[in-house]
Design a protein around this motif. Sequence first.
Motif, PDB file in Angstrom:
ATOM      1  N   ARG A  41       0.661  -1.074  -0.300  1.00 52.64           N
ATOM      2  CA  ARG A  41       0.256  -0.193  -0.175  1.00 52.64           C
ATOM      3  C   ARG A  41       0.786   1.653   0.128  1.00 52.64           C
ATOM      4  O   ARG A  41       0.818   2.171  -0.181  1.00 52.64           O
ATOM      5  N   TRP A  42       2.138   1.187   0.941  1.00 46.95           N
ATOM      6  CA  TRP A  42       2.907   2.676   0.968  1.00 46.95           C
ATOM      7  C   TRP A  42       3.896   2.391   0.481  1.00 46.95           C
ATOM      8  O   TRP A  42       4.934   3.270  -0.013  1.00 46.95           O
ATOM      9  N   GLU A  43       4.884   1.347  -0.772  1.00 52.00           N
ATOM     10  CA  GLU A  43       5.457   0.816  -1.383  1.00 52.00           C
ATOM     11  C   GLU A  43       6.802   1.181  -0.884  1.00 52.00           C
ATOM     12  O   GLU A  43       7.431   2.208  -1.672  1.00 52.00           O
ATOM     13  N   LEU A  44       6.262   0.688   0.835  1.00 50.35           N
ATOM     14  CA  LEU A  44       7.723   0.727   1.111  1.00 50.35           C
ATOM     15  C   LEU A  44       9.499   0.218   0.801  1.00 50.35           C
ATOM     16  O   LEU A  44      10.299   0.270   1.055  1.00 50.35           O
ATOM     17  N   GLU A  45       8.754  -0.558   0.085  1.00 58.24           N
ATOM     18  CA  GLU A  45      10.138  -1.195  -0.745  1.00 58.24           C
ATOM     19  C   GLU A  45      10.844  -0.621  -1.959  1.00 58.24           C
ATOM     20  O   GLU A  45      12.380  -0.777  -2.250  1.00 58.24           O
ATOM     21  N   SER A  46      10.159   0.164  -2.287  1.00 61.50           N
ATOM     22  CA  SER A  46      10.448   1.233  -3.907  1.00 61.50           C
ATOM     23  C   SER A  46      10.190   2.592  -3.452  1.00 61.50           C
ATOM     24  O   SER A  46       9.796   3.451  -3.814  1.00 61.50           O
ATOM     25  N   LEU A  47      10.405   2.964  -1.930  1.00 59.40           N
ATOM     26  CA  LEU A  47      10.523   4.264  -1.579  1.00 59.40           C
ATOM     27  C   LEU A  47      11.049   5.659  -1.771  1.00 59.40           C
ATOM     28  O   LEU A  47      11.719   5.759  -2.300  1.00 59.40           O
ATOM     29  N   ASP A  48      10.201   6.585  -2.890  1.00 57.03           N
ATOM     30  CA  ASP A  48       9.973   8.021  -3.193  1.00 57.03           C
ATOM     31  C   ASP A  48      11.351   8.663  -2.456  1.00 57.03           C
ATOM     32  O   ASP A  48      10.098   9.105  -2.091  1.00 57.03           O
ATOM     33  N   THR A  49      12.354   9.296  -2.340  1.00 59.90           N
ATOM     34  CA  THR A  49      13.068   9.830  -1.198  1.00 59.90           C
ATOM     35  C   THR A  49      12.899  11.114  -1.465  1.00 59.90           C
ATOM     36  O   THR A  49      13.244  11.876  -0.759  1.00 59.90           O
ATOM     37  N   SER A  50      11.797  11.484  -2.630  1.00 60.50           N
ATOM     38  CA  SER A  50      11.718  12.655  -2.886  1.00 60.50           C
ATOM     39  C   SER A  50      10.350  12.953  -3.382  1.00 60.50           C
ATOM     40  O   SER A  50       9.702  14.224  -3.157  1.00 60.50           O
ATOM     41  N   LEU A  66      15.488  10.212  10.201  1.00 63.07           N
ATOM     42  CA  LEU A  66      15.389   9.173   9.433  1.00 63.07           C
ATOM     43  C   LEU A  66      15.579   7.230   9.421  1.00 63.07           C
ATOM     44  O   LEU A  66      16.284   7.135   8.445  1.00 63.07           O
ATOM     45  N   LYS A  67      15.445   7.336  10.987  1.00 59.90           N
ATOM     46  CA  LYS A  67      15.916   5.790  11.113  1.00 59.90           C
ATOM     47  C   LYS A  67      15.115   4.682  10.534  1.00 59.90           C
ATOM     48  O   LYS A  67      15.639   3.600  10.392  1.00 59.90           O
ATOM     49  N   PHE A  68      13.945   4.998   8.941  1.00 64.63           N
ATOM     50  CA  PHE A  68      13.938   4.405   8.439  1.00 64.63           C
ATOM     51  C   PHE A  68      14.237   4.117   7.665  1.00 64.63           C
ATOM     52  O   PHE A  68      13.739   3.009   5.833  1.00 64.63           O
ATOM     53  N   LEU A  69      15.217   5.193   6.974  1.00 64.21           N
ATOM     54  CA  LEU A  69      15.833   4.654   5.142  1.00 64.21           C
ATOM     55  C   LEU A  69      17.202   4.358   5.554  1.00 64.21           C
ATOM     56  O   LEU A  69      17.670   4.523   6.829  1.00 64.21           O
ATOM     57  N   ASN A  70      18.435   3.618   5.055  1.00 59.98           N
ATOM     58  CA  ASN A  70      18.884   3.535   4.904  1.00 59.98           C
ATOM     59  C   ASN A  70      19.946   4.865   3.890  1.00 59.98           C
ATOM     60  O   ASN A  70      19.586   5.780   4.550  1.00 59.98           O
ATOM     61  N   GLU A  71      21.954   4.549   4.684  1.00 58.92           N
ATOM     62  CA  GLU A  71      22.347   5.730   4.176  1.00 58.92           C
ATOM     63  C   GLU A  71      22.262   6.341   3.172  1.00 58.92           C
ATOM     64  O   GLU A  71      22.073   7.689   2.800  1.00 58.92           O
ATOM     65  N   PHE A  72      22.583   5.125   2.214  1.00 59.35           N
ATOM     66  CA  PHE A  72      21.681   6.483   0.289  1.00 59.35           C
ATOM     67  C   PHE A  72      21.109   6.961   0.004  1.00 59.35           C
ATOM     68  O   PHE A  72      20.918   8.057  -0.590  1.00 59.35           O
ATOM     69  N   GLN A  73      19.643   6.293   1.223  1.00 62.24           N
ATOM     70  CA  GLN A  73      18.556   6.924   0.367  1.00 62.24           C
ATOM     71  C   GLN A  73      18.375   8.098   1.321  1.00 62.24           C
ATOM     72  O   GLN A  73      18.083   9.663   1.215  1.00 62.24           O
ATOM     73  N   ILE A  74      18.775   8.465   2.857  1.00 56.25           N
ATOM     74  CA  ILE A  74      18.932   9.807   3.458  1.00 56.25           C
ATOM     75  C   ILE A  74      20.176  10.515   2.826  1.00 56.25           C
ATOM     76  O   ILE A  74      19.127  11.379   2.748  1.00 56.25           O
ATOM     77  N   GLN A  75      21.233  10.235   1.858  1.00 52.49           N
ATOM     78  CA  GLN A  75      21.877  11.365   1.031  1.00 52.49           C
ATOM     79  C   GLN A  75      21.198  11.682   0.317  1.00 52.49           C
ATOM     80  O   GLN A  75      21.118  12.564  -0.615  1.00 52.49           O
ATOM     81  N   ALA A  76      20.130  11.006  -0.408  1.00 52.66           N
ATOM     82  CA  ALA A  76      19.837  11.220  -1.137  1.00 52.66           C
ATOM     83  C   ALA A  76      18.574  12.178  -1.196  1.00 52.66           C
ATOM     84  O   ALA A  76      18.168  13.051  -1.810  1.00 52.66           O
ATOM     85  N   VAL A  77      17.972  12.065   0.104  1.00 54.07           N
ATOM     86  CA  VAL A  77      16.909  12.958   0.379  1.00 54.07           C
ATOM     87  C   VAL A  77      17.200  14.543   0.630  1.00 54.07           C
ATOM     88  O   VAL A  77      16.678  15.097   0.750  1.00 54.07           O
ATOM     89  N   LYS A  78      19.050  14.371   2.062  1.00 60.85           N
ATOM     90  CA  LYS A  78      19.327  15.710   1.678  1.00 60.85           C
ATOM     91  C   LYS A  78      19.719  16.547   0.214  1.00 60.85           C
ATOM     92  O   LYS A  78      19.841  18.171   0.624  1.00 60.85           O
ATOM     93  N   SER A  79      20.349  15.988  -1.017  1.00 55.78           N
ATOM     94  CA  SER A  79      20.117  16.271  -1.859  1.00 55.78           C
ATOM     95  C   SER A  79      18.852  17.326  -2.240  1.00 55.78           C
ATOM     96  O   SER A  79      18.374  17.965  -3.020  1.00 55.78           O
TER      97      SER A  79
END
Length: 217
Positions: A41-50, A66-79
Amino acid sequence: SSLSCILPVIFGLVEKLKESSEDCPAIRQFKQLMIADMKQRWELESLDTSSCLVMAAALDPRFKQLKFLNEFQIQAVKSEITERMDSFSRPAEPSSTGSTDGPPVKKRKTALDILLGEDDASSSHVSTTEELNQYMGEKPLQRDSAPLDWWKDNAHRYPRLASVAQGVLAIPATSTPSERIFSTAGLTVTKLRSCIKPENVDSLIFLNHNLKFLSTQ
């Protein structure tokens, strides 16, 4: 802001629903179905970081780790946040229909500018990055605090980031309030009251939703 709570709560539920050695077969099956449904329902395994959900969680001082994200996803969020911050610091493009009296007048340098060089604040890209890093490095806000109130009090410290945060956190997490207003309008403007002026309809709907806040004295 309820929008920023959605992903932390969803991932928290998934974590709590993990199987335990004490679970009976029926409970295990129930947990598996619940987790699978939420992931789909929430597409958690292919989460759109934007997405607005991720942006809201990152810009909420309570959940910015953002404890629910990995380091790569966190960097994408920051960008993504940095790009949005840059849009607030970027000067507006001149209108093609505006007057063309001549080139814009350059700001005249003072003697201090010549001797000491340009102010560091003139570098919007560096200050934007530092602004975001400083915000992320601070201790998270207590969970019973109001994030929009925090941004209001700290907007002078993070001017660009506050502009982005207030725009994202103001998004309602559900359309229920607006649907209720339409329902109230439908009950107000009936066949027998179809000649009510629009401004009177607005006043009646406003009173219907805010009368409880008025003094009963």
